[in-house]
Design a protein around this motif. Sequence first.
Motif, short mmCIF file in Angstrom:
data_model
loop_
_atom_site.label_atom_id
_atom_site.label_comp_id
_atom_site.label_asym_id
_atom_site.label_seq_id
_atom_site.Cartn_x
_atom_site.Cartn_y
_atom_site.Cartn_z
N UNK A 117 -2.79 3.02 -3.98
CA UNK A 117 -3.50 4.13 -4.61
C UNK A 117 -3.54 3.94 -6.12
N UNK A 118 -4.65 4.30 -6.71
CA UNK A 118 -4.81 4.15 -8.15
C UNK A 118 -3.70 4.87 -8.92
N UNK A 119 -3.33 6.05 -8.46
CA UNK A 119 -2.30 6.83 -9.14
C UNK A 119 -0.91 6.26 -8.94
N UNK B 109 0.80 -1.22 0.00
CA UNK B 109 0.00 0.00 0.00
C UNK B 109 0.83 1.27 0.00
N UNK B 110 2.11 1.15 0.35
CA UNK B 110 3.01 2.31 0.35
C UNK B 110 3.95 2.32 -0.85
N UNK C 290 -7.76 -7.28 -11.21
CA UNK C 290 -6.44 -7.18 -10.57
C UNK C 290 -6.27 -5.82 -9.88
N UNK C 291 -6.65 -4.76 -10.56
CA UNK C 291 -6.51 -3.42 -9.97
C UNK C 291 -7.42 -3.27 -8.75
N UNK C 292 -8.62 -3.85 -8.83
CA UNK C 292 -9.53 -3.77 -7.69
C UNK C 292 -8.90 -4.42 -6.46
N UNK C 293 -8.20 -5.55 -6.63
CA UNK C 293 -7.56 -6.23 -5.51
C UNK C 293 -6.40 -5.38 -4.97
N UNK C 294 -5.63 -4.78 -5.86
CA UNK C 294 -4.55 -3.91 -5.41
C UNK C 294 -5.09 -2.76 -4.57
#
Length: 218
Positions: A169-171, A139-140, A159-163
């Motif tokens: 962060x999306x960005x 997350x960091x 995959x992005x939803x799980x991340x």
Amino acid sequence: MGSPDQQDNSNIDDYGQNLKILPPNDQIRELQTILRDRNTTRSDFKFYADRLIRLVIEESLNQLPFSKCEVVTPTGAVYEGLKYGSGNCGVSIVRSGEAMEQGLRDCCRSIRIGKILVESDADTHEARVVYARFPDDIGQRQVLLMYPIMSTGNTVQQAVAVLKEHGVREESIILSNLFCTPAAARIVVNSFPKMKILTSELHPVAPNHFGQKYFGTD
């Protein structure tokens, strides 16, 4: 949209500023041609796929944040340069995304790499995540998400939803991709407008045989 034998890169601005395509040149077009040719042998396919992967990874790394630094040269001079910000990692979408892991390691020898396995339901064809392994502090981190072929965008969406569920962060996500269809690009940029996407080509027909050919399972 162009015909199936033409790239669809002309309206790149329609996809927003976070979708980037490798600057086109004859070398890249040759690599794309070899990978699409059904007569290409598996050994040649893997060799030229690795070349294109390296180009995409190198450009993806350019999207990461840098900070200024100073070093002292062997002659005692001070050189003002740049260095990567701390906390980068890779995440491959299994299995085809694993083809891009070595290219990332070749550029960043000590980088940590996580994995996501997304499967499609045999009846509904709905994509779902069945396995995910990340660094504890993902997350960091800045994340290079690796997935070579994006035909529909469904797998990448999952995959992005799980991340994001793990605090990324999306960005902070950069999708490293080789071949992308216009339809998939629209879906992904609309779903995740802050995520950066780097691909070598927008084309209505994706080489979906990539994973099988690369790993010799075709």
